[in-house]
Design a protein around this motif. Sequence first.
Motif, PDB file in Angstrom:
ATOM      1  N   ARG A  39      -2.834  -0.290  -4.816  1.00 51.21           N
ATOM      2  CA  ARG A  39      -2.476   0.692  -3.796  1.00 51.21           C
ATOM      3  C   ARG A  39      -3.419   1.897  -3.813  1.00 51.21           C
ATOM      4  O   ARG A  39      -3.642   2.546  -2.801  1.00 51.21           O
ATOM      5  N   GLU A  46      -5.746   0.819   4.488  1.00 54.12           N
ATOM      6  CA  GLU A  46      -4.608   0.090   3.944  1.00 54.12           C
ATOM      7  C   GLU A  46      -4.679  -1.391   4.311  1.00 54.12           C
ATOM      8  O   GLU A  46      -5.065  -1.739   5.422  1.00 54.12           O
ATOM      9  N   HIS A  47      -4.284  -2.228   3.378  1.00 50.17           N
ATOM     10  CA  HIS A  47      -4.155  -3.678   3.588  1.00 50.17           C
ATOM     11  C   HIS A  47      -5.433  -4.313   4.133  1.00 50.17           C
ATOM     12  O   HIS A  47      -5.398  -5.164   5.019  1.00 50.17           O
ATOM     13  N   PRO A  58      -7.678  -9.227   5.646  1.00 48.74           N
ATOM     14  CA  PRO A  58      -6.447  -8.522   5.269  1.00 48.74           C
ATOM     15  C   PRO A  58      -6.112  -8.764   3.802  1.00 48.74           C
ATOM     16  O   PRO A  58      -6.435  -9.818   3.247  1.00 48.74           O
ATOM     17  N   GLU A  60      -3.059  -7.671   0.531  1.00 47.22           N
ATOM     18  CA  GLU A  60      -1.735  -7.161   0.169  1.00 47.22           C
ATOM     19  C   GLU A  60      -1.879  -6.277  -1.058  1.00 47.22           C
ATOM     20  O   GLU A  60      -2.812  -6.435  -1.845  1.00 47.22           O
ATOM     21  N   TYR A  61      -0.930  -5.378  -1.219  1.00 48.26           N
ATOM     22  CA  TYR A  61      -0.896  -4.588  -2.442  1.00 48.26           C
ATOM     23  C   TYR A  61      -0.302  -5.436  -3.554  1.00 48.26           C
ATOM     24  O   TYR A  61       0.649  -6.184  -3.348  1.00 48.26           O
TER      25      TYR A  61
END
Length: 88
Positions: A39, A46-47, A58, A60-61
């Motif tokens: 994160r 983000e992402h 893309p 993911e955290y």
Amino acid sequence: MAKFYFRYGAMGSSKSANILMVRYNYEERGQYAVLLKPRTDNRDGEHKIQSRIGLSAPAEYVEDFFKEISKTWGENSTEYLYQGKNRS
């Protein structure tokens, strides 16, 4: 069987470009790869993982991913459900 790979190296050693090429190769063969990032990594937004040569995908955290799959993946499970898709 799912596998977890961790890539690391010095800045500028093509970690992002390499993992994006690996992801492309997996998808070309009909396989599935989940890209994870911490994160705290906000260089690309983000992402999203993006290399300096312009490739992007893309992501993911890490903590969100493990929290989500832990809800549906039991000790005796051979497959899990992530984002509405079965993965084995």
